[in-house]
Design a protein around this motif. Structure first.
Motif, short mmCIF file in Angstrom:
data_model
loop_
_atom_site.label_atom_id
_atom_site.label_comp_id
_atom_site.label_asym_id
_atom_site.label_seq_id
_atom_site.Cartn_x
_atom_site.Cartn_y
_atom_site.Cartn_z
N VAL A 190 -46.64 -74.47 43.15
CA VAL A 190 -47.20 -75.58 42.38
C VAL A 190 -47.58 -75.06 41.00
CG1 VAL A 190 -48.97 -77.39 42.31
CG2 VAL A 190 -48.12 -76.56 44.53
N LYS A 191 -47.09 -75.68 40.01
CA LYS A 191 -47.31 -75.22 38.64
C LYS A 191 -48.69 -75.65 38.13
CE LYS A 191 -43.29 -73.28 38.21
NZ LYS A 191 -43.14 -71.84 38.02
N LEU A 201 -54.33 -76.60 42.07
CA LEU A 201 -53.58 -77.41 43.02
C LEU A 201 -52.75 -76.55 43.96
CD1 LEU A 201 -52.41 -80.39 40.76
CD2 LEU A 201 -54.39 -80.27 42.29
N GLN A 202 -52.39 -75.34 43.54
CA GLN A 202 -51.65 -74.43 44.43
C GLN A 202 -52.47 -74.14 45.68
OE1 GLN A 202 -48.44 -72.69 43.92
NE2 GLN A 202 -48.78 -72.30 46.10
N GLU A 203 -53.74 -73.79 45.48
CA GLU A 203 -54.60 -73.42 46.61
C GLU A 203 -54.78 -74.59 47.58
OE1 GLU A 203 -59.30 -72.37 47.55
OE2 GLU A 203 -58.59 -72.53 45.46
N THR A 204 -55.13 -75.76 47.08
CA THR A 204 -55.38 -76.90 47.95
C THR A 204 -54.09 -77.42 48.58
OG1 THR A 204 -55.40 -78.23 45.91
CG2 THR A 204 -57.53 -77.67 46.88
N SER A 205 -52.98 -77.31 47.86
CA SER A 205 -51.70 -77.75 48.42
C SER A 205 -51.31 -76.89 49.61
CB SER A 205 -50.60 -77.68 47.35
OG SER A 205 -50.86 -78.58 46.29
N GLU A 206 -51.59 -75.59 49.55
CA GLU A 206 -51.28 -74.71 50.66
C GLU A 206 -52.14 -75.02 51.88
OE1 GLU A 206 -51.59 -70.74 49.20
OE2 GLU A 206 -49.67 -70.80 48.15
N ILE A 207 -53.37 -75.47 51.63
CA ILE A 207 -54.24 -75.89 52.75
C ILE A 207 -53.62 -77.10 53.46
CG2 ILE A 207 -56.47 -76.92 53.36
CD1 ILE A 207 -57.70 -75.23 51.08
N PRO A 215 -46.86 -80.78 38.66
CA PRO A 215 -47.85 -81.86 38.58
C PRO A 215 -48.11 -82.21 37.12
CG PRO A 215 -48.73 -79.89 39.68
CD PRO A 215 -47.50 -79.49 38.95
N GLU A 216 -48.38 -83.48 36.88
CA GLU A 216 -48.66 -83.93 35.51
C GLU A 216 -49.63 -85.09 35.56
OE1 GLU A 216 -46.12 -86.39 32.30
OE2 GLU A 216 -45.26 -84.41 32.78
N TYR A 217 -50.75 -84.93 34.85
CA TYR A 217 -51.71 -86.02 34.76
C TYR A 217 -51.14 -87.16 33.94
CZ TYR A 217 -55.68 -88.82 33.27
OH TYR A 217 -56.51 -89.88 33.01
N GLU A 258 -56.99 -86.92 40.86
CA GLU A 258 -56.57 -85.76 41.64
C GLU A 258 -56.19 -86.11 43.07
OE1 GLU A 258 -58.29 -81.38 42.97
OE2 GLU A 258 -59.36 -82.56 41.47
N VAL A 259 -56.98 -86.95 43.72
CA VAL A 259 -56.71 -87.23 45.13
C VAL A 259 -55.35 -87.90 45.30
CG1 VAL A 259 -57.74 -89.54 45.32
CG2 VAL A 259 -57.84 -87.97 47.26
N GLN A 260 -54.89 -88.59 44.26
CA GLN A 260 -53.59 -89.24 44.36
C GLN A 260 -52.45 -88.22 44.28
OE1 GLN A 260 -53.75 -92.33 41.39
NE2 GLN A 260 -55.01 -93.66 42.69
N TYR A 261 -52.72 -87.08 43.68
CA TYR A 261 -51.72 -86.00 43.73
C TYR A 261 -51.49 -85.59 45.19
CZ TYR A 261 -50.00 -81.26 44.10
OH TYR A 261 -49.29 -80.15 44.51
N TYR A 262 -52.58 -85.48 45.95
CA TYR A 262 -52.45 -85.04 47.35
C TYR A 262 -51.75 -86.10 48.19
CZ TYR A 262 -55.74 -81.58 45.70
OH TYR A 262 -56.34 -80.57 44.98
#
Length: 623
Positions: free
Chosen positions: A5-6, A10-16, A33-35, A57-61
């Protein structure tokens, strides 16, 4: 699968979140990811590259969950109908969710794109000056709440305290030290200095536990407000005025500790309606200006009961007369008895959220109550919770869409979970179980020799229904299931087997006894009751395992006692039958009495969720 994840955070939480997905291909996915200033999410997946545009942010997940759950190249976009979208977990009716469980649900909320988590705690948190508050109830420590809140923040989710400052304080007010603060056994004595000292300490403690601005201070269902000790001390007074004065004082305390309060809105409506019922205020009703809540107070309109859009529309418009700030609370129906009422949850959510969209109400949360002892495992909530979330992102959610989301996010076939709805939804005249019938709980707990509901069960085919349900659940277990779902479905399969034997036990015993059939009566003591006890031991052990995996141990003693009572009464029934078989010339007085219908309508089974009134017609907790 390897995720790149660039974005460092978000890299850390995405791996979770990646851990929730099984059987993914051994490949590498690169996410860009792009805001975006534009609300909603846009996803473009081509090969191993994914671009996700998100507004919060939560919508990224949520977008990440879609990417991980779907195969091949695709593009899609979604725009939420909500600003605040959340869930409320009931941690007050014996089942206090473990910190690890709450963290797991935070991850689920992120995947669903939900940004609010309300923790409903009547007395299950600490107030240092009041050691009896939440004693022996599994209350949360300051350290636990801080850890949960910080974990929610990692995923862009706000954790909101949801407490009580008027009623629903029965478990605390039982302690003798609270005598001076009681209007009655459930409601605080409004106007007393000790009450406001207590409430100041309460909200001060909550301020040390949570960092956010918002707080839900309850104020609902104070049906007997001003009619207990208050009446003795002050004489009868206008109850709307009593409520308003108390609310103003509590809001003042909230401001003191820099909180922005919200309340359940029902007392405004119950005091206005001629029959005292929440949803019965006429559409042209006007509140006096002096009775309205102060500006800035958010009203939470809770409605998990109605299947008519007209009711929701009328209630929204009435709320707008009272306040410019409104939150809608729907329901996941985890409180029907011992199994979820999915049919009612999906129907009421569909109708309610449709009107919220039309009326521009943009703050919603789904309540997950646990009435009468937290007998339904909380993990049954995922089906109704997912549907609630999808209603916030889609114009209309079909069964196929729900099935697809459950499969891609959780690896669950929603049709397998929907089997749990059949524990209580067995009356064709009420396909959505809008009456919240719960025959499974009645059959589980009613006495085998003195069945209060035997008359109601007669001729309903309940044994055959549970036999068929047990077969369906057994077949579902032949399919691949996530581990937690397998445990859940196995428990309910054994429960169905048990109910198939016990639901009509009283009717069969009565018939065999009336016929003086000693052979069949002996069969009860030699085979049928022992077989029932064997299955009971199995499901009892499974229920304890499920409870301890998701909740703190405090509170389980209630279910333990209840299931222990079932075991004890089955053994007692066998002993009584053995006594009769030794002396068949004597009467079994329990089986002499004719069975009557509990409800006057012999053709229907309705909702009845009070254990102490199911197990016996005699008094258990009344003088």
């Amino acid at each position: 699968m390897k995720l790149i994840v660039k974005d460092t955070k978000l890299q850390e939480t995405s791996e979770i979140l990646l851990r929730h997905f099984e059987n993914l291909p051994e490949t590498e996915i690169v996410i860009y990811p792009e805001y975006s200033e534009t609300p909603g999410i846009q996803i473009l997946k081509y090969g191993n590259n994914v671009k996700i545009c998100y507004h919060e942010e939560v919508q990224y997940y949520r977008a990440l969950g879609i990417v991980l759950g779907r195969k091949g190249d695709f593009s899609c976009s979604q725009t939420a109908y909500t600003d605040r979208l959340g869930v409320m977990f009931d941690c007050s009716r014996n089942g206090v969710l473990k910190m690890e469980t709450v963290k797991r649900y935070i991850e689920y909320l992120a995947l669903l794109g939900m940004n609010d988590l309300l923790l409903y705690t009547e007395d299950t948190y600490e107030i240092p000056e009041y050691p009896h508050f939440g004693a022996l109830r599994g209350r949360y420590t300051k350290e636990e709440i801080h850890a949960m809140e910080q974990y929610a923040e990692k995923f862009g989710i706000e954790m909101v305290p949801c407490i009580q400052t008027l009623a629903h304080l029965r478990t605390y007010l039982r302690w003798p030290v609270t005598e001076k603060m009681r209007d009655n056994s459930d409601i605080l004595l409004v106007g007393e200095p000790e009450v406001y000292e207590f409430l100041d300490a309460m909200i001060r403690s909550v301020r040390t536990l949570f960092t956010g601005k918002r707080i839900h201070i309850g104020m609902d269902e104070a049906f007997q407000l001003g009619l207990g000790n208050y009446l003795s001390r002050n004489g009868y007074q206008d109850r709307t005025g009593i409520m308003k004065r108390h609310l103003d004082r509590v809001c003042e305390i909230c401001r003191k500790y820099e909180f922005e309060p919200m309340i359940w809105s029902d007392m405004y409506f119950m005091l206005a309606a001629e029959d005292g019922r929440y949803y019965h205020v006429p559409k042209d009703y006007e509140w006096k200006e002096e009775d309205k809540p102060e500006p800035g107070l958010t009203l939470v309109y809770w409605d998990y009961y109605n299947a008519s859009g007209d009711v929701y529309r009328n209630m929204v418009q009435l709320h707008k007369k009272l306040s410019g700030q409104m939150y809608f609370a729907g329901g996941g129906w985890t409180w029907n008895g011992i199994a979820p009422n999915y049919a009612r949850a999906l129907k009421t959510t569909k109708e309610g959220t449709k009107v919220m969209k039309e009326e521009g109400v943009r703050d919603w949360f789904c309540t997950l109550w646990q009435d009468d002892g937290a007998e339904t495992p909380m993990e049954t909530c995922l089906l109704s919770l997912t549907y609630f979330a999808e209603c916030a992102y889609e114009n209309e959610v079909t069964q196929e869409m729900l099935k697809g989301r459950m499969k891609e996010l959780f690896g669950i076939d929603s049709e397998d979970l929907m089997l749990l709805d059949e524990f209580d939804n067995l009356q064709p005249q009420d396909p959505y179980n809008l009456k919240s019938a719960n025959p499974s709980k009645l059959a589980l707990y009613q006495d085998p020799m003195l069945g209060i509901f035997d008359g109601q069960f007669r001729g309903k085919g309940i044994r055959r229904h549970y036999e068929e349900l047990a077969k369906k659940l057994e077949k579902s277990l032949e399919r691949p299931q996530p581990e937690w779902t397998r445990h859940l479905l196995t428990y309910y399969q054994r429960l169905a087997v048990f109910l198939a034997e016990k639901a009509e036990m009283g009717l069969d015993l009565k018939a065999d006894y009336d016929q003086h059939n000693q052979e069949k009566m002996r069969e009860w003591t030699k085979r049928r009751i022992p077989q029932c006890l064997h299955v009971l031991e199995e499901l009892w052990e499974m229920r304890e395992t499920i409870w301890m995996s998701e909740c703190k141990p405090q509170g389980y003693e209630v279910i333990d006692i209840r299931l222990g009572g079932v075991k004890s009464r089955l053994k007692s029934a066998a002993r009584r039958i053995e006594t009769w078989l030794s002396h068949p010339e004597k009467q079994l007085e329990e089986l002499e009495e004719q069975r009557v219908c509990f409800w006057p309508d012999e053709d229907r089974i309705y909702s009845f969720n009070r254990w102490e009134q199911i197990v016996s017609a005699s008094n258990i907790n009344e003088l």
